[in-house]
Enzyme design. Structure first.
Site, PDB file in Angstrom:
ATOM      1  CE  LYS A 175      -3.884  -2.324   0.457  1.00 34.81           C
ATOM      2  NZ  LYS A 175      -4.809  -2.069  -0.165  1.00 34.81           N
ATOM      3  CE  LYS A 201      -5.217 -10.138  -2.651  1.00 33.22           C
ATOM      4  NZ  LYS A 201      -4.939  -7.894  -3.390  1.00 33.22           N
ATOM      5  CG  ASP A 203      -4.151  -3.785  -3.204  1.00 37.35           C
ATOM      6  OD1 ASP A 203      -4.094  -2.814  -2.745  1.00 37.35           O
ATOM      7  OD2 ASP A 203      -6.155  -4.479  -3.581  1.00 37.35           O
ATOM      8  CD  GLU A 204      -8.474  -4.197  -4.946  1.00 35.66           C
ATOM      9  OE1 GLU A 204      -7.366  -4.857  -4.440  1.00 35.66           O
ATOM     10  OE2 GLU A 204      -8.663  -3.300  -4.213  1.00 35.66           O
ATOM     11  CG  HIS A 294      -8.823  -9.725  -5.235  1.00 33.21           C
ATOM     12  ND1 HIS A 294      -9.995  -8.744  -5.010  1.00 33.21           N
ATOM     13  CD2 HIS A 294      -8.262  -9.046  -3.745  1.00 33.21           C
ATOM     14  CE1 HIS A 294     -10.350  -7.662  -3.525  1.00 33.21           C
ATOM     15  NE2 HIS A 294      -8.800  -8.060  -2.962  1.00 33.21           N
ATOM     16  CE  LYS A 334     -10.152  -1.696   3.006  1.00 32.78           C
ATOM     17  NZ  LYS A 334      -8.773  -1.044   2.530  1.00 32.78           N
TER      18      LYS A 334
END
Ligand code: CAP
Ligand code: MG
Length: 455
Positions: A175, A201, A203-204, A294, A334
């Site tokens: 991130k 991983k 991110d999508e 994902h 979240k």
């Protein structure tokens, strides 16, 4: 005319259209509803939540759903196929808002998830007579699932890839989601791997952008992975996102990831679609690789509890299609997710056989299809991992901590250590606040986030 101008309801229109036909029966929906009907063991039996349009009797609504999702349409026809009787779906059990519909096996093409969904999740979702419709789950018979290969590893990945007796498998997504170059991405991966995390991983929405190119990322991460494995003595891997705009490119990307020594790859299951997942699974079986699934975009149709399809059924299809691990939610993080459904989904994914959970899950016998591990991700950090583990009550799972690692005040390496320390504390049955007294990185994470539950 039903619509903005007329006050007539859908029910009035359907009554009126019969009158126009001078009372003659011009539709045959009632032939799809029969409380005396008994499903055969080899049929697909689907459970729906339904809400009919105002004034529409339940049998009229349900007859439309069963008809339109199997062989029928809105009116009678003078010529009918002789096969018809054995192909009709029948609603055989219902109450005011849930219904069981029996679908003969012959309706369904072997090994085709799209064709199954074209029936039980297709046109019926848009019928005027049905105000809301939610496909909760369906029992898939052995005669249909035995043609699917399923996952290569499932929960065996813990032992067979990471050479460990028990999980969880830990992972971190870099991130901010996008922005780092492939070089920076690989450097951060090294810091996180050497901090003790098993997998990095993508991110999508990270695939092959100009600033972070797929092949460069794979090549540089492979080098850093080898270095991290040498230094730590542990297996290190990555969920590199092979999702792309076409199947051929995805296949090439899977091969490239395999040729650079990774045991996993990642695919955005919903965005790529099940034919892509099945093709990826064929390659995963060839290369003996594991698939990280994902579920980005699932919430478009799983979130509304009155309409669409449950995440539980989407996860069932992912296991069938060969995904080794799929995001299933955190309950406390979240992103939204119903606790009862998540637990019913976890058991459905990890077990060989599960029973019905009223209104939430249908019974399912998986035969020889391997398990799929749940992935808990989304707003997790060291201060709340214990709560999440206490909900899932299994170590046959994957955790993903992105912001909760990279957001550590002392950076990615310390963040990884803090996550690993929080997992250790849980395994030892020690509260994180106590464990933090002797583990600096964990203490620093708690100082920033405490036990907050991000939204
Ligand atoms: C989590 C994540 C995952 C979500 C997906 C994100 O990052 O990378 O995509 O977990 O949701 O982009 O939000 P954080 P779900 O760890 O920083 O929250 O797992 O519910 O499918
Ligand atoms: Mg993400």
């Amino acid at each position: 005319m039903v619509g903005k101008k007329s006050k007539a309801t859908v029910a009035d229109v359907s009554k009126k259209s019969r009158k126009k036909g001078k009372g003659k029966k011009i539709d045959w929906y009632d032939e799809f509803v029969d409380r005396k009907h008994k499903p055969k063991k080899k049929d697909v039996v689907a459970l729906f939540h339904y809400e009919g349009e105002r004034g529409m009797p339940a049998k009229e609504v349900l007859g439309r759903i069963a008809s339109e999702s199997s062989v029928g349409t809105w009116t009678t026809m003078p010529r009918m196929p002789k096969n018809l009787k054995k192909l009709k779906a029948i609603v055989y059990k219902w109450n005011k808002d849930t219904a069981y519909i029996d679908y003969p096996l012959e309706l369904w093409e072997k090994r085709s998830i799209p064709q199954l969904l074209s029936g039980i999740a297709g046109n019926i979702m848009g019928m005027k007579a049905v105000k809301n419709l939610r496909l909760i789950d369906a029992t898939l018979p052995r005669e249909w699932i035995r043609d699917f290969k399923g996952p290569v590893y499932g929960k065996e990945a813990i032992r067979r890839i990471f050479k460990r007796r028990k999980g969880p498998i830990t992972s971190t997504v870099i991130k901010p989601k996008l922005g780092f170059t492939h070089k920076e991405h690989a450097e951060l991966s090294y810091e996180i791997w050497t901090g003790g995390i098993d997998c990095i991983k993508d991110d999508e929405n990270l695939t092959n952008q100009s600033f972070n190119q797929f092949k460069q990322r794979v090549r540089l991460m492979a080098k850093r992975r080898d270095k991290a494995e040498k230094e730590t003595g542990d297996v290190k891997d990555a969920f590199i996102n092979i999702t792309s705009g076409d199947l051929k490119t995805m296949a090439e990307r899977i091969k490239y990831v395999h040729d650079h020594g990774f045991r996993y790859f990642m695919i955005d299951v919903v965005l790529a679609g099940f034919p892509a997942v099945m093709t990826a699974s064929e390659l995963a079986h060839d290369y003996k690789m594991a698939i990280h699934g994902h579920r980005a975009m699932h919430a478009m149709f799983t979130r509304n509890r009155r309409h669409g399809m449950t995440m539980l059924f989407l996860a069932k299809l992912a296991r069938l299609a060969g995904v080794d691990q799929i995001h299933t939610g955190t309950v406390i993080g979240k992103l939204e997710g119903d606790k009862k459904e998540i637990l019913a989904m976890k058991d459905m994914l990890l077990s060989k056989k599960v029973g019905e959970v009223k209104g939430i899950r249908m019974a399912q016998d998986w035969g020889k299809i391997k398990s799929t591990m749940p992935v808990s991700s989304g707003g997790l950090h060291p201060g709340i991992l214990a709560y999440m583990f206490n909900i899932y009550k299994t170590s046959d799972m994957v955790i993903q901590v992105g912001g909760g690692t990279l957001g550590h005040p002392k950076g990615a390496h310390a963040g990884a250590k803090a996550v690993v320390q929080a997992v250790e504390a849980y395994h030892k049955g020690i509260p994180v606040d106590v464990y933090a007294k002797k583990h600096k990185e964990l203490a620093e994470a708690l100082a920033k986030w405490g036990h907050i539950r991000p939204v």
